[in-house]
Design a protein around this motif. Structure first.
Motif, mmCIF file in Angstrom:
data_model
loop_
_atom_site.group_PDB
_atom_site.id
_atom_site.type_symbol
_atom_site.label_atom_id
_atom_site.label_comp_id
_atom_site.label_asym_id
_atom_site.label_seq_id
_atom_site.Cartn_x
_atom_site.Cartn_y
_atom_site.Cartn_z
ATOM 1 N N THR A 157 0.834 -1.277 0.013
ATOM 2 C CA THR A 157 0.180 -0.034 -0.096
ATOM 3 C C THR A 157 1.052 1.255 -0.060
ATOM 4 O O THR A 157 2.061 1.091 0.400
ATOM 5 N N TYR A 158 0.382 2.349 -0.449
ATOM 6 C CA TYR A 158 1.082 3.479 -0.536
ATOM 7 C C TYR A 158 -0.146 4.675 -0.219
ATOM 8 O O TYR A 158 -1.003 4.599 -0.969
ATOM 9 N N ASP A 159 0.340 5.573 0.706
ATOM 10 C CA ASP A 159 -0.656 6.753 0.938
ATOM 11 C C ASP A 159 0.185 8.009 0.407
ATOM 12 O O ASP A 159 1.230 8.391 0.713
ATOM 13 N N GLY B 213 -5.163 9.820 -1.275
ATOM 14 C CA GLY B 213 -5.481 8.698 -0.328
ATOM 15 C C GLY B 213 -4.841 7.575 -0.592
ATOM 16 O O GLY B 213 -3.575 7.516 -1.105
ATOM 17 N N LYS B 214 -5.176 6.520 -0.094
ATOM 18 C CA LYS B 214 -4.388 5.213 -0.266
ATOM 19 C C LYS B 214 -4.489 4.353 -1.371
ATOM 20 O O LYS B 214 -5.701 4.306 -1.958
ATOM 21 N N CYS C 8 -3.659 0.764 -2.995
ATOM 22 C CA CYS C 8 -3.175 -0.414 -2.622
ATOM 23 C C CYS C 8 -2.913 -1.329 -4.089
ATOM 24 O O CYS C 8 -3.657 -1.186 -4.865
ATOM 25 N N CYS D 215 -7.898 -2.067 0.817
ATOM 26 C CA CYS D 215 -8.446 -0.794 0.498
ATOM 27 C C CYS D 215 -9.842 -0.717 0.021
ATOM 28 O O CYS D 215 -10.375 -0.403 -1.152
ATOM 29 N N PRO E 298 -7.694 5.309 -5.138
ATOM 30 C CA PRO E 298 -8.353 5.942 -4.245
ATOM 31 C C PRO E 298 -9.597 6.919 -5.048
ATOM 32 O O PRO E 298 -9.345 8.161 -5.096
#
Length: 170
Positions: A39-41, A46-47, A49, A169, A76
């Motif tokens: 995952t990466y924000d 937002g997030k 996945c 997510c 997101p």
């Protein structure tokens, strides 16, 4: 999703894969056979996945290239928000396409720079369904130097990784 939005995701994909010092690092959530979940924000949208895999076999007439990968991401935004991306480790020839074969089922992806995507969200959905049912996928692309690569990916663990990505997510 429009191609310009897909190109923007290509930039996100590059950030996710390379994780520069100024960006938050992707968080590794697990491995499912031949697929990894991260995952990466990005802080603004937002997030994100995504699951990724590296080729189990690399063929072609190139002399060298960077690491290759296939990614499936959940972005997101409102649905449809799942997207398949190919990153071959080189820049694609302008105007070329990428041929993807999942156990005999054919797909064509458009290219821009070092990324390739399906043309529509429906194509993403169809490719993901084929990947869930398949066992092997090949990806053939052409570089700016007119060399080609033919990468083989295992789809073992894809379905489990895909479901975990969707769970991560929601």
């Amino acid at each position: 999703m429009q191609p310009s939005a897909r190109a923007l995701f290509g930039l996100l994909g590059l950030v996710m894969v390379t994780a520069p010092a100024w960006a938050a690092s992707p968080q590794f959530l697990g491995t499912y056979r031949d697929w990894n979940l991260q995952t990466y924000d990005d802080g603004d949208s937002g997030k994100v996945c995504y699951i990724s895999s590296e080729p189990t076999k690399e063929d072609g007439d190139y002399t060298r290239r960077g690491p290759a990968a296939v990614l499936v991401a959940k972005l997101p935004m409102d649905a449809p928000n799942e997207q398949v991306s190919v990153q071959p480790g080189y820049a694609f020839k302008q105007g070329s396409s990428v041929d993807v074969d999942v156990d005999g089922r054919k797909f064509e992806l458009f290219t821009r720079g070092e990324h390739a995507w399906t043309l529509t969200s429906d194509d993403d959905k169809d490719l993901i369904e084929a990947m869930k049912r398949g066992s092997r996928m090949t990806v053939r692309g052409t570089s700016t130097k007119d060399t080609f690569s033919l990468d083989t990916y295992s789809l073992l663990g894809f379905t489990a990784a895909y479901q975990k990505m969707r769970d991560a997510c929601k």
